[in-house]
Write a protein that holds these residues in place. Sequence first.
Motif, PDB file in Angstrom:
ATOM      1  N   ASN A   1      92.275 -30.776 -12.512  1.00  0.00           N
ATOM      2  CA  ASN A   1      91.138 -29.963 -12.057  1.00  0.00           C
ATOM      3  C   ASN A   1      90.865 -28.884 -13.104  1.00  0.00           C
ATOM      4  OD1 ASN A   1      89.093 -28.921 -10.420  1.00  0.00           O
ATOM      5  ND2 ASN A   1      90.506 -27.481  -9.432  1.00  0.00           N
ATOM      6  N   PRO A   2      89.661 -28.864 -13.682  1.00  0.00           N
ATOM      7  CA  PRO A   2      88.489 -29.722 -13.486  1.00  0.00           C
ATOM      8  C   PRO A   2      88.741 -31.162 -13.945  1.00  0.00           C
ATOM      9  CG  PRO A   2      87.930 -27.667 -14.615  1.00  0.00           C
ATOM     10  CD  PRO A   2      89.403 -27.765 -14.619  1.00  0.00           C
ATOM     11  N   LEU A   3      87.859 -32.043 -13.500  1.00  0.00           N
ATOM     12  CA  LEU A   3      87.999 -33.460 -13.811  1.00  0.00           C
ATOM     13  C   LEU A   3      87.615 -33.740 -15.256  1.00  0.00           C
ATOM     14  CD1 LEU A   3      86.449 -34.893 -10.523  1.00  0.00           C
ATOM     15  CD2 LEU A   3      88.883 -34.657 -11.091  1.00  0.00           C
TER      16      LEU A   3
ATOM     17  N   ASP B   1      90.558 -36.727 -20.442  1.00  0.00           N
ATOM     18  CA  ASP B   1      91.256 -37.286 -19.286  1.00  0.00           C
ATOM     19  C   ASP B   1      92.751 -37.259 -19.573  1.00  0.00           C
ATOM     20  OD1 ASP B   1      92.068 -38.538 -17.035  1.00  0.00           O
ATOM     21  OD2 ASP B   1      91.074 -40.455 -17.438  1.00  0.00           O
TER      22      ASP B   1
ATOM     23  N   THR C   1      84.517 -30.009 -23.685  1.00  0.00           N
ATOM     24  CA  THR C   1      84.531 -31.166 -22.774  1.00  0.00           C
ATOM     25  C   THR C   1      85.986 -31.541 -22.503  1.00  0.00           C
ATOM     26  OG1 THR C   1      82.457 -31.976 -23.709  1.00  0.00           O
ATOM     27  CG2 THR C   1      83.771 -33.538 -22.428  1.00  0.00           C
ATOM     28  N   ILE C   2      86.358 -31.550 -21.234  1.00  0.00           N
ATOM     29  CA  ILE C   2      87.756 -31.780 -20.863  1.00  0.00           C
ATOM     30  C   ILE C   2      88.090 -33.273 -21.003  1.00  0.00           C
ATOM     31  CG2 ILE C   2      89.442 -31.608 -18.990  1.00  0.00           C
ATOM     32  CD1 ILE C   2      87.782 -29.319 -17.895  1.00  0.00           C
TER      33      ILE C   2
ATOM     34  N   ASN D   1      85.726 -34.994 -18.564  1.00  0.00           N
ATOM     35  CA  ASN D   1      84.332 -34.974 -19.041  1.00  0.00           C
ATOM     36  C   ASN D   1      83.519 -33.775 -18.521  1.00  0.00           C
ATOM     37  OD1 ASN D   1      84.694 -37.399 -20.525  1.00  0.00           O
ATOM     38  ND2 ASN D   1      84.372 -38.595 -18.637  1.00  0.00           N
ATOM     39  N   GLU D   2      84.142 -32.889 -17.737  1.00  0.00           N
ATOM     40  CA  GLU D   2      83.444 -31.654 -17.353  1.00  0.00           C
ATOM     41  C   GLU D   2      83.551 -30.640 -18.489  1.00  0.00           C
ATOM     42  OE1 GLU D   2      84.461 -29.911 -13.654  1.00  0.00           O
ATOM     43  OE2 GLU D   2      84.175 -31.757 -12.492  1.00  0.00           O
ATOM     44  N   LYS D   3      82.579 -29.719 -18.549  1.00  0.00           N
ATOM     45  CA  LYS D   3      82.571 -28.708 -19.604  1.00  0.00           C
ATOM     46  C   LYS D   3      83.010 -27.362 -19.034  1.00  0.00           C
ATOM     47  CE  LYS D   3      79.110 -30.802 -22.593  1.00  0.00           C
ATOM     48  NZ  LYS D   3      77.839 -30.608 -23.324  1.00  0.00           N
ATOM     49  N   ILE D   4      83.945 -26.732 -19.744  1.00  0.00           N
ATOM     50  CA  ILE D   4      84.410 -25.394 -19.346  1.00  0.00           C
ATOM     51  C   ILE D   4      84.478 -24.502 -20.585  1.00  0.00           C
ATOM     52  CG2 ILE D   4      85.726 -26.201 -17.349  1.00  0.00           C
ATOM     53  CD1 ILE D   4      88.256 -25.892 -19.043  1.00  0.00           C
TER      54      ILE D   4
ATOM     55  N   ILE E   1      93.060 -24.839 -16.760  1.00  0.00           N
ATOM     56  CA  ILE E   1      92.978 -26.201 -16.236  1.00  0.00           C
ATOM     57  C   ILE E   1      94.280 -26.513 -15.516  1.00  0.00           C
ATOM     58  CG2 ILE E   1      93.777 -27.207 -18.426  1.00  0.00           C
ATOM     59  CD1 ILE E   1      91.988 -29.637 -17.737  1.00  0.00           C
TER      60      ILE E   1
END
Length: 328
Positions: free
Chosen positions: A306-308, A266, A263-264, A310-313, A319
């Motif tokens: 990017n990605p924003l 902020d 989870t990315i 709370n996105e999962k990668i 990033i």
Amino acid sequence: MKKKHSLIIVIFYFIKKFFSDLIKKTKGIKHNFIRKKERVVHIANYLFTKDGFSFYLNKFKYRFKFLKYRIRYLIKSFLKHSKKIIDSGYLAFTIIFYIVLSIIIFLLTYNIWVQSYDTVKIPEFRNMRVLEAIEQIQSLNLIPVIESRFSHLPYGTIIFQYPHSGHVIKQQRKVKLVVSKGLESSFLEDFSGWTVFALQKKVQELSLILKREIKIEKIGEEYSDIFDKGLIISQQPQAGADLTTIDTIKIVVSKGTMPDFITIPDFSGKTVEQVQKEIETLGLILDIQYVQTDNLDKVGIVINQNPLANEKIAKGSTITIFVGQKKL
């Protein structure tokens, strides 16, 4: 004037003499031919009479008898002299001498023939795979000719070759290979766990044996906990399908094990140094892009990402952060 006249007379005399001799010879040839013809007719007429037939029969018997005694005399003479030669050992020596001489001449001639051409010695190809044999034949500057037949040996195995191993032939000559098609009812193998390259080699062999092109079609990639990245997971048609009905083999390739997802966080308002430390601990790859701004408070600070958040990668992904830069 008199001399000229006498010369003409002499020339005319020789011309007349030449033609008169020619006519006489022609008449003589004709006369001899007529005489021989009459003689042949006379003999033929006489032969078919009782006295004539018995005369020529007795004449033939006499000549045959003379020939028989002559042959017998020659054989006796040969045996008489050959016995002396054999007893003296000369004949045995002569025979051995000529045998040895013939062998020497043959070997010299053979060596000269081999050295006078670009020749190669044929290796053993039986029980080899067909693609290996073809590569070796082409490296020897020879031309492979492929035939196939059903056999108890596995697919693509050489079961016969001509010329045979050990023969010496000139370059650019043909080498015949007979390749096994397997049993008469042959089935498709299971390619799970194979590399794509290994499958391509196998399909080349199958195309050569079946004498028609078989294609490979990659229809997708999937994560797999069983197969490493790049290995084949599944195939269509399935293993066991009849090879004679197959034109295309469709495969799904492994992308490796499914990665851990993160989870990315902020990164807005943080400095580049702070973001770099966090990215390293998360196992991600950082890409920095600079954006010009009039707000001096945002210079050197992350404005966007990017990605924003709370996105999962997946772990190991990239990033991108956008950092403020003073406007020029």
